[in-house]
Design a protein around this motif. Structure first.
Motif, mmCIF file in Angstrom:
data_model
loop_
_atom_site.group_PDB
_atom_site.id
_atom_site.type_symbol
_atom_site.label_atom_id
_atom_site.label_comp_id
_atom_site.label_asym_id
_atom_site.label_seq_id
_atom_site.Cartn_x
_atom_site.Cartn_y
_atom_site.Cartn_z
ATOM 1 N N GLN A 189 26.285 76.155 -12.704
ATOM 2 C CA GLN A 189 26.409 75.726 -11.316
ATOM 3 C C GLN A 189 27.091 74.357 -11.205
ATOM 4 N N ARG A 192 30.709 75.113 -11.396
ATOM 5 C CA ARG A 192 31.168 75.657 -10.121
ATOM 6 C C ARG A 192 31.261 74.549 -9.070
ATOM 7 N N TYR A 193 30.316 73.631 -9.120
ATOM 8 C CA TYR A 193 30.323 72.483 -8.203
ATOM 9 C C TYR A 193 31.611 71.671 -8.382
ATOM 10 N N GLU A 195 34.417 72.722 -9.576
ATOM 11 C CA GLU A 195 35.574 73.509 -9.157
ATOM 12 C C GLU A 195 35.699 73.564 -7.640
ATOM 13 N N THR A 196 34.561 73.454 -6.957
ATOM 14 C CA THR A 196 34.540 73.622 -5.498
ATOM 15 C C THR A 196 34.891 72.345 -4.745
ATOM 16 N N TYR A 197 34.394 71.218 -5.235
ATOM 17 C CA TYR A 197 34.523 69.967 -4.487
ATOM 18 C C TYR A 197 35.501 69.015 -5.171
ATOM 19 N N THR A 219 20.061 78.247 -5.874
ATOM 20 C CA THR A 219 21.113 77.230 -5.866
ATOM 21 C C THR A 219 20.514 75.918 -6.332
#
Length: 695
Positions: A189, A192-193, A195-197, A219
């Motif tokens: 996660q 992914r965090y 990659e997202t922000y 989450t």
């Protein structure tokens, strides 16, 4: 126990200083105001000592690299996108002083307080919640000695001091606190965090510990700005805050946590919380070195004013003071020379000539016909202007009389019959400045009135073809030969190819420097309503002839006052640079001073070169230390640049040249000068006959 933090250690990459040098020269100049800058850091880890069962803790390094400065047209935070993988951003401010005295006397206290106040403002306004990287703000003071390539610098990493101080419980390895399944899920996660922000969010984040720490569906990671919704309904024990920890020590978190805790304390009244010191081995998906501990303050005291702060870095001796980066021994000497050559020119642009087009000058390709006294001095002056491409042409060898007057030659060049002048001069230029593209060609220039034998016909033809190729490859042609007739063919080629031609010629104590027009420029006549400027031969009504045969010793040598050639050469180069800066380029009209007292660089034509007046011809008189600015129009019967000559050459090629080499009078026949002379003689005869009758 009172929580102790692992302080920052600055790590400035050598290329950063080169970038700072370029910014100083081309952008900042004398501007010493604060500028935005960006550093980066990686999470800490320990390395094993080869051959021993021991590990070494790496320092918590805040790095500056080549992407530290934002590009001129990009936003400030765009530079953070150029940080290396697995790193986290730290925005900063840099103040580069102009003198070492300014660096020593700068008000560090005021600058430090200003930076601290900015961090406090970002915390209280909530700006740091939206952009947590602002908690890492730092200050850098520098002085760049660009002559010696020494850089003095001092970092400050402001950290707000908690009062009362934070205390810490026992530090746990992440594997002792959570199951491997939970750790793997958390790591997924976190990836992914990231990659997202955006990168500005990566260094600080929220973690929600699941009641079942083996759960794969919950989450676990969120942004700081999601605090209220993310932790809604959570028990305090489930709240964990995480940060990318640059420390590699077992019980000392890194410096970024200090301001992070102040933010939590101010924004959400956090006085006790569990902290994840996230430490990752780059590229190995290994976060086993991460630590977890609980931090708290003994008693909560609301913050209403900016706390005190610490953060000046100590030097290599462990004392408060600046550091020194001496790059001169590490840099390529050729690269050092490149930077040093440009230094004087860019300093001119700082204060005196902001419109100076250095790049245009440096990219100009110059062909020097003649590698004697004029050629040597012109070449050195071109180097001074930063011109990188210089080609020399000469057919002579270095003689014993040359080195004292021609600065590109030495005594050894005269031995064993002498070295080729052009090739030796080019090699000498490369010794003076290795960055120059200097080439020499041993080549004879055929001349009017100098017949060529049948067996040399093909050789001369090849020389002409070579000369034409050299003209095509260059932007500017300097005519620096000894004789008048040797300038004829280059003048013709310059007019035909529309090249800039600069001519310099010497007498005993006089000189002529002029720029050629570009032939019978009918477009110029239509635009300006006046005749274009003439060439070296436009004032003649006779063809250039053989002036080299049957000469005495003093006529065989260029007998001039020793300083004259240096003066004329410098004027020739300065005329070229002025021409390159004129808005009309080669078609620039001839300027004259309004009067002898004009000191303002005004022109009669209202056309201005950045460097002042741009005359057509300069005639210098050393005996009177006086220069005259004169101009001459193109002559429609010129033996070198008139339409008739250019058309004959275009039509017949080398066949036309061969006729001229055989007999220079052919030029007068082609241009109509022969007919004009005959008509003039007839008029004189008629006038004489009439006079006799009157008597």
């Amino acid at each position: 126990m009172v929580l102790q933090f692992h302080s920052w250690a600055s790590a400035v990459e050598a290329p950063f200083w080169q970038v700072l040098t370029q910014r100083k020269m081309d952008v900042f100049k004398l501007d010493d105001s604060l500028k935005s800058i960006f550093g980066y850091y990686a999470t800490g880890h320990q390395v094993r000592v080869p051959g021993k069962d021991a590990t070494v803790a790496l320092p918590a390094r805040l790095c500056l690299g080549t992407g530290a400065f934002p590009d001129v047209l990009e936003s400030e935070h765009a530079s953070t996108s150029r940080a290396p993988a697995f790193t986290y951003p730290a925005p900063g401010l840099v103040k580069n002083t102009n003198t070492i005295e300014d660096f020593k006397s700068i008000d560090r206290t005021a600058l430090f307080k200003m930076t601290v106040d900015q961090i406090w403002e970002d915390i209280t306004s909530g700006k740091a919640v939206l952009d947590p990287s602002l908690l890492n703000k730092f200050l850098l003071l520098t002085f760049a000695d660009l002559k010696k390539f020494k850089f003095f610098y001092w970092f400050a990493f402001p950290a707000l001091v908690a009062d009362p101080a934070w205390t810490a419980g026992a530090f746990q390895d992440i594997g002792s606190a959570w199951s491997q399944t939970y750790i793997q899920n958390l790591h997924v996660q976190l990836n992914r965090y990231r990659e997202t922000y955006p990168l500005s969010q990566h260094g600080f984040f929220l973690i929600k510990e699941s009641s079942d720490n083996s759960s794969m569906s919950t989450t676990l990671v969120a942004r700081l700005q999601d605090w209220d919704t993310f932790y809604a309904g959570c028990n305090p024990e489930q709240i964990v805050v995480g940060f990318a920890d640059p420390s590699s020590l077992d019980s000392n978190p890194g410096w970024p946590l200090r301001n992070f805790l102040t933010l939590l304390y101010y924004q959400w009244r956090v006085s006790k919380v569990r902290v994840l010191c996230f430490r990752e081995v780059p590229g190995k998906q290994d976060i086993s070195a991460s630590k977890i501990f609980t931090v708290e303050v003994p008693s909560y005291v609301p913050l209403s004013t900016c706390p005190k702060a610490v953060g000046w870095e100590k030097n290599a001796q462990g004392k408060l003071g600046p550091r020194l980066a001496d790059l001169a021994p590490l840099m390529d000497p050729t690269r050092l020379a490149d930077t040093a050559v440009d230094l004087n020119l860019k300093l001119m642009r700082w204060r005196l000539l902001p419109d100076l087009q250095l790049e245009k000058v440096q990219e100009t390709r110059c062909l020097l016909l003649g590698a004697g006294t004029l050629g040597c001095y012109v070449a050195r002056s071109l180097l001074g202007w930063g011109i990188r491409n210089i080609t020399l042409v000469d057919n002579a060898k270095v003689s014993f009389s040359n080195p004292v007057r021609q600065p590109l030659f030495e005594f050894e060049d005269c031995l064993e019959g002498g070295k080729d002048k052009a090739i030796t001069a080019a090699a000498s230029l490369r010794k003076v400045y290795p960055g120059v593209n200097a080439v020499g060609h041993t080549l004879s220039i055929p001349m009017p009135g100098h017949p060529i034998s049948p067996q040399l016909y093909e050789s001369v033809q090849r020389d002409v073809e070579k000369l034409e190729d050299l003209f095509q490859q260059h932007d500017v042609i300097f005519l620096l030969m000894d004789s008048r007739e040797s300038r004829w063919l280059p003048t013709l080629l310059g007019a035909r190819m529309k090249k800039i031609v600069i001519n310099a010629a010497l007498g005993f104590d006089t000189f002529l420097v002029m720029r050629h027009g570009i032939g019978q420029d009918h477009e110029y006549h239509a635009s300006f309503g006046s005749s274009p400027l003439g060439c070296y031969f436009c004032n003649d009504v006779v063809a250039p002839t053989d002036s080299l045969s049957d000469r005495t010793l003093d006529q065989q040598c260029t007998v001039t006052r020793p300083g004259l050639s240096a003066i004329a050469s410098a004027v020739a180069v300065e005329m070229l640079v002025s021409l390159l800066h004129h808005p009309d380029g080669m078609r620039a009209p001839a300027d004259k001073a309004d009067d002898e007292g004009d000191q303002e660089g005004r022109t009669q034509n209202n056309q201005v070169s950045t460097l002042g007046l741009l005359p057509h011809q300069i005639r210098g008189f050393l005996s009177r230390f006086k220069n005259l600015l004169i101009s001459g129009q193109a002559y429609d019967r010129c033996t070198a640049c008139s339409d008739a000559i250019l058309e004959a050459y275009e039509k017949e090629g080398f066949g036309f040249l061969a006729k001229v080499f055989q007999d220079a009078k052919h030029l007068e026949d082609v241009t109509g000068l022969t007919q004009m002379k005959e008509q003039s003689e007839e008029l004189n005869m008629e006038w004489d006959e009439d006079s006799d009758e009157d008597i």
